[in-house]
Enzyme design. Structure first.
Site, PDB file in Angstrom:
ATOM      1  N   HIS A 271     -11.151  26.220 -12.797  1.00  0.00           N
ATOM      2  CA  HIS A 271     -10.955  27.490 -12.094  1.00  0.00           C
ATOM      3  C   HIS A 271      -9.778  27.320 -11.148  1.00  0.00           C
ATOM      4  CE1 HIS A 271     -12.143  31.410 -10.386  1.00  0.00           C
ATOM      5  NE2 HIS A 271     -11.632  30.914  -9.277  1.00  0.00           N
ATOM      6  N   CYS A 272      -8.725  28.087 -11.373  1.00  0.00           N
ATOM      7  CA  CYS A 272      -7.503  27.962 -10.585  1.00  0.00           C
ATOM      8  C   CYS A 272      -7.499  29.012  -9.480  1.00  0.00           C
ATOM      9  CB  CYS A 272      -6.280  28.138 -11.481  1.00  0.00           C
ATOM     10  SG  CYS A 272      -4.711  27.935 -10.611  1.00  0.00           S
ATOM     11  N   PRO A 273      -7.523  28.599  -8.215  1.00  0.00           N
ATOM     12  CA  PRO A 273      -7.495  29.596  -7.135  1.00  0.00           C
ATOM     13  C   PRO A 273      -6.153  30.316  -7.037  1.00  0.00           C
ATOM     14  CG  PRO A 273      -7.365  27.373  -6.245  1.00  0.00           C
ATOM     15  CD  PRO A 273      -7.646  27.221  -7.708  1.00  0.00           C
TER      16      PRO A 273
END
Length: 319
Positions: free
Chosen positions: A195-197
């Site tokens: 999950h890439c912020p």
């Protein structure tokens, strides 16, 4: 129902069947043979339904998902028409920060062209790279990363080869291999890498291509900007190529941002390239490192776990 109504219903069913066969290449009759396993049908020991026929080459699955109803809304649930993670405030701020910083860099290079610090052609090239990077960012953020629908079931090959299947404890649905549950998106994502912020979204099978394009465009634009600034700093000895004093301060800040973006995207590109070459995502790789099973395949790992369970069971029975 009258005989004329029954005849009309049969004609309509035959017309739909012929239309489906011509449209998708399905050369079978649903009333005679089945290509799908009916998971809703109750089975007993004495009455078990036979296995479906294996599809031949040229026979495809019917896409019925796009026919489902959806709402014109943003979200990560199945009813939302546009995929967008709005539940993570920190991720929303970081994704907006990407646009602000890249827009700042494009404005800085545009000012350099206006003040005749660099050639307009060079400024147009950088602006094009930034535009493509932002387009890839938007595509990554607003694309379904590969969320597993609630009605997902194992494939026929998986059902035949395995007696049990993984289930998600959060979604309470079937969990395909190499998929993981994201607590931020609140969905199981197929082939989830992480999950890439900065994207405010998961990176999975559905948007991995757009994520790689964003990394490539950002890396190229950062290297391009640093090359322009380095050439001006080390090789410019004429007043015609000197930057304007007011723009110099903007260039210094942009240099710091370009160095950070170049190092970060280089690391991410190496990480993604390694994952593509090995077929192991970031989450799976971290799990393998934690259990010291990086050199083992999933089948070897299952055999080791099974052998350990058998040894423990034999010791328990012996005691």
């Amino acid at each position: 129902m009258t005989s004329s109504a029954l005849l009309k219903a049969k004609e309509q069913a035959s017309y739909r069947q012929n239309f489906v066969q011509k449209a998708c290449g399905c050369r079978y009759r649903p009333d005679v043979e089945r290509l799908e396993y009916d998971y809703t049908k109750e089975e007993t020991v004495s009455r078990q339904q036979p296995l479906p026929r294996i599809r031949q080459r040229g026979e495809y699955y019917l896409d019925s998902f796009n026919g489902e109803s959806w709402a014109c809304a943003f979200g990560t649930n199945e009813e939302a028409g546009i995929w967008m993670n709005s539940g993570d405030q920190a991720g929303s701020v970081m994704a907006a920060l990407v646009w602000i910083l890249m827009t700042y860099s494009a404005v800085t290079v545009t000012l350099l062209t206006v003040t005749e610090g660099i050639s307009p052609i060079l400024g147009m090239i950088y602006t094009f790279l930034v535009t493509m990077a932002l387009a890839s960012h938007a595509k990554t953020s607003l694309t379904d990363p590969g969320s597993v629908p609630k009605c997902a079931v194992p494939m026929e090959s998986q059902r035949r080869d395995s007696t049990s299947h993984s289930m998600c404890g959060q979604c309470q649905t079937f969990k395909p291999p190499f998929s993981h549950h994201c607590r931020i998106c609140n969905r199981c994502v197929s082939r989830m890498d992480h999950h890439c912020p900065w994207m405010n979204n998961c990176v999975g099978a559905g948007n991995l291509k757009h994520f790689i394009l964003f990394l490539i465009y950002t890396w190229t634009s950062s290297a391009y900007a640093l090359t322009l600034f380095a050439w001006n700093y080390f090789f410019c000895a004429d007043d015609d190529c000197m930057f304007h004093p007011l723009v110099v301060h903007l260039v210094r800040i942009m240099t710091f941002l370009a160095v950070g973006a170049f190092l970060f995207t280089s690391s991410m590109l190496m990480n993604v390239t390694y994952g593509i070459m090995t077929g192991i995502g970031t989450i799976d790789r971290l799990k393998k490192k934690a259990t010291n099973t990086m050199g083992q395949s999933d089948e070897e790992r299952k055999l080791i776990i099974l052998s350990v369970e058998l040894i423990y069971l034999s010791l328990t029975i012996g005691n």
